[in-house]
Enzyme design. Structure first.
Site, PDB file in Angstrom:
ATOM      1  N   ASP A  29     -21.609   4.470 -34.506  1.00 52.65           N
ATOM      2  CA  ASP A  29     -21.673   3.505 -33.414  1.00 52.65           C
ATOM      3  C   ASP A  29     -23.060   2.912 -33.214  1.00 52.65           C
ATOM      4  O   ASP A  29     -23.222   1.961 -32.432  1.00 52.65           O
ATOM      5  CB  ASP A  29     -21.234   4.157 -32.094  1.00 52.65           C
ATOM      6  CG  ASP A  29     -19.739   4.403 -32.024  1.00 52.65           C
ATOM      7  OD1 ASP A  29     -19.013   3.946 -32.930  1.00 52.65           O
ATOM      8  OD2 ASP A  29     -19.296   5.062 -31.071  1.00 52.65           O
ATOM      9  N   LYS A  82     -20.887   1.386 -23.824  1.00 52.94           N
ATOM     10  CA  LYS A  82     -19.880   0.506 -24.417  1.00 52.94           C
ATOM     11  C   LYS A  82     -18.498   1.015 -24.059  1.00 52.94           C
ATOM     12  O   LYS A  82     -18.298   2.189 -23.722  1.00 52.94           O
ATOM     13  CB  LYS A  82     -20.029   0.410 -25.937  1.00 52.94           C
ATOM     14  CG  LYS A  82     -19.933   1.738 -26.706  1.00 52.94           C
ATOM     15  CD  LYS A  82     -18.512   2.247 -26.949  1.00 52.94           C
ATOM     16  CE  LYS A  82     -18.501   3.545 -27.752  1.00 52.94           C
ATOM     17  NZ  LYS A  82     -17.147   4.187 -27.789  1.00 52.94           N
TER      18      LYS A  82
END
Length: 284
Positions: free
Chosen positions: A137, A12
Site C-alpha cells: 500500500d 485511506k
C-alpha cells in the site's frame, strides 16, 4: 535546507476490494479503489548531519528497528547514499491493524518528507518503487492521488472519485492481514473487471472480498458491520478492522457516528482525491 517538517500521514479507504488471483509466491492479486480521507497521523522529521536515524518516541509493541518509519528512512539512506540522518517522531491517531493504511502511510510520509528535507530530488515513481519494498500500500500514499489499483496493489491509475462524508467505526480489535489472506475460505477467484466498469458500477456494486472471512474470524467486527448496515450500506476497508458507510452530508455522517460512538471509537471524515501530504508539501 528546511531543518524540520511536520507532515500528515493520511488514512485511506478501500471503496471496493476484489481478490482475483494468487501468485506462485503466495501474494494475492487484487483490484481495488483507494481513496484518501481527512484523518491523519502526523510525523515530525528533523534532518541532522550525524547519519543516524533516531525515533524519539517508540510505539507500544513495536520494536524500534521494525517500525516502518525507521525502515523507510534507512532504506532511503541506503538507496540515495546520503550521509545525512534524521530524528523522527509520530503522533498516532490511526489505529494499528485497522485497515486504514496507517503504517504504510507513515512510511510514505517518511520517504516523501525526507526526500524533501535531504534534498535528494528523487521522483515519486522512484520513491514508490522503494516503498513497495516496505508494503504493497505504500506506493499509493507516495503518489498521493485516489487510484484504481491492480497487481498486489502497486499498479496504480489515478482516478477521481466522489467525495462523500464517511462514518468510520473501529471495533476495538486488531486484524492480522496475514491470517486473513491465508484463510482457506477467502475468495480468491473474483472475475476481473475493467476500471471503467468499476467506476461505472459505483458504490451499489462495490464489495470487499475479505469481509466474509473477517466477519467469521472476528465476531466484534461482524457485530459492528451488522449494526452499521441497519443505518446505511456498510463495508470493511482493507482487511479491517475498520468499517465505514458513506453519506452525502457531514450532518448525516455525524448523526450515525454519534450513535455508534456509544459503543465504539468512531470518526467522521471527508473523502479526498488528493493526499493531505502532497497538499502540505505544495505549500512549502
Amino acid at each position: 535546507m528546511n531543518a524540520q517538517l511536520r507532515l500528515p500521514a493520511p488514512a485511506k479507504l478501500n471503496r471496493m476490494l476484489h481478490i482475483v488471483g494468487r501468485r506462485e509466491d503466495g501474494y494475492h492479486t487484487l483490484q481495488t479503489l483507494f481513496q484518501f480521507i481527512d484523518l491523519n497521523d502526523h510525523l515530525t522529521l528533523a534532518a541532522h548531519d550525524d547519519g543516524e536515524i533516531h525515533l524519539t518516541h517508540e510505539l507500544s509493541g513495536v520494536n524500534h528497528d521494525d517500525n516502518l518509519i525507521v525502515r523507510a528512512a534507512r532504506l532511503l539512506q541506503r538507496h540515495s547514499g546520503t550521509r545525512l540522518g534524521a530524528s523522527l517522531s509520530i503522533e498516532k491517531q490511526l489505529p494499528m491493524g485497522g485497515g486504514l493504511g496507517g503504517g504504510s502511510s507513515n512510511a510514505a510520509t517518511t520517504l516523501v518528507g525526507l526526500n524533501h528535507l535531504w534534498q535528494l530530488h528523487l521522483s515519486l515513481d522512484e520513491l514508490a518503487r522503494l516503498g513497495l519494498q516496505l508494503g504493497a500500500d505504500v506506493p499509493v500514499f507516495v503518489h498521493g492521488h485516489s487510484a484504481w489499483a491492480e497487481g498486489v496493489g502497486e499498479q496504480l491509475t489515478a482516478v477521481t472519485l466522489d467525495t462523500p462524508w464517511f462514518a468510520i467505526i473501529h471495533p476495538r480489535i486488531s486484524v492480522s492481514t496475514l491470517d486473513v489472506f491465508q484463510d482457506p475460505q477467502l475468495t480468491r477467484d473474483s472475475r476481473p473487471i475493467t476500471m471503467a466498469r468499476a467506476l461505472q458500477g459505483g458504490a451499489p456494486e462495490w464489495r470487499n472480498d475479505c469481509e466474509a472471512v473477517v466477519k467469521e474470524r472476528y465476531p466484534p467486527i461482524a457485530e459492528a458491520l451488522d449494526w452499521l448496515a441497519q443505518h446505511a450500506p456498510s463495508r470493511l476497508t482493507g482487511t479491517g478492522a475498520c468499517l465505514f458507510a458513506a453519506f452525502e452530508t457531514q450532518q448525516a455522517a455525524q448523526a450515525i457516528a454519534q450513535l455508534a460512538g456509544q459503543r465504539w471509537p468512531t470518526w467522521v471524515a471527508r473523502g479526498l482525491n488528493t493526499s493531505p501530504l502532497h497538499d502540505a508539501l505544495g505549500c512549502l
